[in-house]
Design a protein around this motif. Sequence first.
Motif, short mmCIF file in Angstrom:
data_model
loop_
_atom_site.label_atom_id
_atom_site.label_comp_id
_atom_site.label_asym_id
_atom_site.label_seq_id
_atom_site.Cartn_x
_atom_site.Cartn_y
_atom_site.Cartn_z
N ASN A 172 -9.38 45.21 3.83
CA ASN A 172 -9.66 45.17 2.54
C ASN A 172 -9.90 46.35 1.72
OD1 ASN A 172 -9.01 42.65 1.21
ND2 ASN A 172 -10.53 41.70 2.98
N TYR A 175 -7.44 48.65 -0.22
CA TYR A 175 -6.95 48.16 -1.32
C TYR A 175 -7.86 48.55 -2.65
CZ TYR A 175 -4.23 45.37 1.66
OH TYR A 175 -3.28 44.93 2.66
N GLU A 177 -8.64 50.43 -5.74
CA GLU A 177 -7.71 51.07 -6.85
C GLU A 177 -7.63 52.50 -6.76
OE1 GLU A 177 -7.02 50.83 -11.62
OE2 GLU A 177 -8.72 49.88 -10.90
N VAL A 180 -5.70 53.60 -3.50
CA VAL A 180 -4.34 53.38 -3.72
C VAL A 180 -3.64 54.24 -4.69
CG1 VAL A 180 -2.83 51.60 -4.42
CG2 VAL A 180 -4.43 50.96 -3.02
N ARG A 217 -0.12 41.08 1.99
CA ARG A 217 -0.67 41.99 1.30
C ARG A 217 -0.30 43.55 1.43
NH1 ARG A 217 -6.59 41.30 -0.17
NH2 ARG A 217 -6.08 42.70 -1.53
N GLU A 220 0.43 45.97 -1.25
CA GLU A 220 -0.78 46.31 -2.04
C GLU A 220 -1.22 47.97 -1.75
OE1 GLU A 220 -3.39 43.48 -2.87
OE2 GLU A 220 -2.12 41.89 -2.29
N ALA A 224 0.94 50.05 -8.32
CA ALA A 224 1.90 48.76 -8.99
C ALA A 224 3.42 49.31 -9.28
CB ALA A 224 1.39 48.16 -10.18
N ARG A 227 5.20 49.36 -5.80
CA ARG A 227 5.18 48.14 -5.02
C ARG A 227 6.20 47.38 -4.90
NH1 ARG A 227 -0.51 45.69 -6.63
NH2 ARG A 227 -1.11 47.70 -6.18
N GLN A 252 7.84 39.32 3.01
CA GLN A 252 8.27 39.25 1.60
C GLN A 252 9.43 38.33 1.57
OE1 GLN A 252 6.87 41.07 -0.59
NE2 GLN A 252 7.92 41.13 -2.43
#
Length: 422
Positions: A172, A175, A177, A180, A217, A220, A224, A227, A252
């Motif tokens: 986690n 991820y 921001e 990433v 996930r 991620e 964006a 992605r 997916q």
Amino acid sequence: MFYYHDWNNSVMICVPNECIDLSTDEKKVFDPTQFQETIVQGLNQTGSDLDAVAKFLDASGAKLDYRRYAETLFDILVAGGMLAPGGTLSDDLTRTEFCLFTAQEDLETMQAYAQVFNKLIRRYKYLEKGFEEEIKKLLLFLKGFTESERNKLAMLTGILLANGNISASILNSLYNENLVKEGVSAAFAVKLFKSWIHEKDINSVAGSLRKVGMDNRLLELFPANKRSCEHFSKYFTDAGLKELSDFARNQQAIGSRKELQKELQEQMERGDAFKDIIASAREEMKKNNISEQTMIGIVWTSVMSYVEWNKKEELVTEQAIKHLKQYSPLLKAFTSQGASEILLLVKMQEYCYDNIHFMNSFQKIVVLLYKADVLSEEAILKWYTEAHVAKGRSVFLEQMKKFVEWLKNAEEESESEEEEAD
């Protein structure tokens, strides 16, 4: 032998002819600076001999407060000293050059370090939670580390995940921001998954990810604007992780199918026209590269999930016939290929077996869909002779026996009439 406290609150052990002052050891136990100095001194003495490091840590736990200073302990073992927020070493000079970040950057060395942590946590079980929290923190600090330090931490984390020393929920932290956005998370993930899959295999990795709800996930790890399944697949395939790319693509696809099934059910509940439902489904097929065989399975599940079935066996067949007669145009739209018809028959077989009230309904449903031109004679005969599955096989084959004989006779009569016409 007896204990007593003197006026200065020092702890003494007295034996015949000798008294030993334990105030220094107590200070090591409760003073964070002393704790840090003791660990650093021990690591400097053991050097790069990781077996000696493991023995030192094992023995030190008996007199040092690992429970209270777990974060300090793990910071030193990983970075050589206490870490300030952001991942830089704190200003104090109590550091060691013998730590994970200064070790060789190869898998064998990281495996040896993983063993040091494994032995320590196995010996002092209460460190488990603190160690997992430390890894989460280190992942958030990745930008503060050099590329080489990140690579070593990634390899170690992959090995620890493979060994079950930590939960996949620590991912986690990747991820975040900022991590990433700057591509740090994706680059770190490459090294991590390579070592994880090297230690285990993709099925083990997939199982661990599913366990903590991380299997859907992975995309991620990218910002964006990147992605997409295509970008993920290319990035990780180019990095030598095609099996991870395939897994992500499959996840997916599963996600898309679930969304499509949900949408179909909502359209049916709203009473949308069949032509609109069919057009929408075909658009999704094209968009997500879904085959007709997959689509007929989704449509069947949606149609059968849409209704609340009667619990009485003698009434459910009548209800099913009425319901499927209404929705047969929808099923017919996605059985233009023989393989789709076979798959529908198998789905029907499995459904009637898994839902016990439908056990006696199978043959009647097949006949209905045959008359509605959803199922062909060829598909039914092929299912009967070779394409059926094990679930309820003997029951359903017996149910279908007379109808299959009728189909075969009809086929022979048709062939005979054609010969006479010639």
